[in-house]
Design an enzyme around this catalytic site. Structure first.
Site, short mmCIF file in Angstrom:
data_model
loop_
_atom_site.label_atom_id
_atom_site.label_comp_id
_atom_site.label_asym_id
_atom_site.label_seq_id
_atom_site.Cartn_x
_atom_site.Cartn_y
_atom_site.Cartn_z
N HIS A 37 0.84 -1.21 0.00
CA HIS A 37 0.00 0.00 0.00
C HIS A 37 0.87 1.25 0.00
O HIS A 37 0.57 2.23 -0.67
CB HIS A 37 -0.89 0.04 1.25
CG HIS A 37 -1.85 -1.10 1.38
ND1 HIS A 37 -1.69 -2.11 2.29
CD2 HIS A 37 -2.98 -1.38 0.69
CE1 HIS A 37 -2.70 -2.96 2.18
NE2 HIS A 37 -3.49 -2.55 1.21
N GLN A 153 -8.66 -7.57 -10.52
CA GLN A 153 -9.33 -6.36 -10.02
C GLN A 153 -8.91 -5.15 -10.85
O GLN A 153 -9.75 -4.33 -11.24
CB GLN A 153 -8.97 -6.15 -8.54
CG GLN A 153 -9.42 -4.81 -7.98
CD GLN A 153 -9.23 -4.72 -6.48
OE1 GLN A 153 -10.04 -5.23 -5.73
NE2 GLN A 153 -8.18 -4.07 -6.04
O1 PAF Z 1 -7.94 -4.07 -3.21
C1 PAF Z 1 -8.61 -3.73 -2.20
O2 PAF Z 1 -8.09 -3.53 -1.11
C2 PAF Z 1 -10.12 -3.58 -2.34
O3 PAF Z 1 -10.64 -4.54 -3.19
C3 PAF Z 1 -10.54 -2.16 -2.75
C4 PAF Z 1 -10.05 -1.81 -4.15
C5 PAF Z 1 -10.03 -1.15 -1.74
C6 PAF Z 1 -12.08 -2.08 -2.77
O4 PAF Z 1 -12.63 -2.34 -1.52
#
Ligand code: PAF
Length: 282
Positions: A37, A153
């Protein structure tokens, strides 16, 4: 850094910034932030005047038997990481703020969600796309940052942004790994020491497949067995899927003629881990 919990607080601040001509980056997260992150936040800080990090464990992207309740949370530590990295807002809404009584609108991306995690986790991407759309409307960012570890995603969100004409750039950021190769994930905290050691098999299996491809192999029926064999060596590993797919559509491919994603999902004990690499065809 401001810690905001309501949509109105975020909207008012972003409106002020936009009037002042500032660009805005958004890093959507579910918290329990780690180096992966942090790499997204660092990039967002480098590329935008102001950065909003959202921390929201989104209930509607978890299936009934998944880990919503256990998902690790540590807001204090997350806030310190965001502040040190230079974020301007940490947005941490309660579920009632995101999904008030009567909420009944969802965003459904088809096709690109049919395979891989979409096939294994029904409703997951509908939950992701719904919450990400809401965040895009609240923050109106110029750029939004997502990790390549969640490769499907990222592909789904790129498709959604294109299809729904969201006026922003989606930025994909490379997978960050521990020094021994395990891809960083908030779910790694579920692993006991023996499982943590066993989890290294994911990266080992992908590395073996990558080197076969680097030596010229392009056929899925020759590449995927290399991964399966490596995973089969680890008694704690149970395969969920091992796939080679088109890197944009996420459809299975038999032979890599365009860029492909080699993606795996593996249970180590009760913990489901995912990992992948993209192989570019020159
Ligand atoms: O990747 C994540 O942490 C989640 O899927 C996100 C993009 C924050 C959506 O809740």
């Amino acid at each position: 850094m401001e810690l905001f919990t309501t949509v109105q607080q975020v909207r008012e601040q972003v409106r002020t910034w936009k009037k002042q001509g500032f660009t805005v980056g958004l890093v959507p997260t579910m918290g329990f932030l780690h180096e992966g992150h942090k790499s997204l936040i660092d990039r967002a800080v480098a590329e935008n005047d102001k950065v909003v990090v959202s921390v929201f464990v989104n209930p509607i992207q978890f299936g009934p038997n998944e880990d919503f309740a256990q998902y690790p949370r540590d807001l204090e530590k997350d806030a310190a990481l965001c502040e040190n990295a230079g974020a301007a807002i940490l947005f941490h809404p309660e579920p009632e703020e995101m999904y008030p009584n009567g909420f009944c609108t969802h965003v459904d991306v088809t096709g690109v969600t049919d395979n891989l995690c979409g096939a294994k986790r029904p409703g997951h991407f509908q939950g992701v796309c719904t919450v990400v759309s809401k965040l895009f409307h609240m923050v109106a960012p110029d750029r939004a940052y997502f990790g390549e570890k969640d490769a499907q995603q990222l592909a789904v969100i790129r498709r959604m942004v294109q299809d729904l004409n969201f006026d922003l750039e989606v930025v994909g950021c490379p997978i960050i790994r521990e020094s021994d190769g395990l891809a960083k994930s908030s779910r790694n905290t579920y692993l006991n020491p023996e499982e943590r050691r066993a989890a290294l098999v994911l990266n080992r299996a992908l590395t073996a497949a990558k080197s076969v491809m680097e030596r010229g192999e392009r056929r899925a029926d020759r590449i995927l067995p290399v991964i399966q064999a490596e995973l089969g060596e680890e008694p704690l590993a149970k395969v969920d899927y091992v796939k080679m797919v088109d890197s944009l559509t996420m459809e299975d491919v038999e032979t890599a003629e365009r860029d492909v994603l080699v993606a795996i999902a593996v249970y180590i004990g009760k913990t489901r881990l995912i990992d992948n690499f993209t192989f570019q065809i020159q």
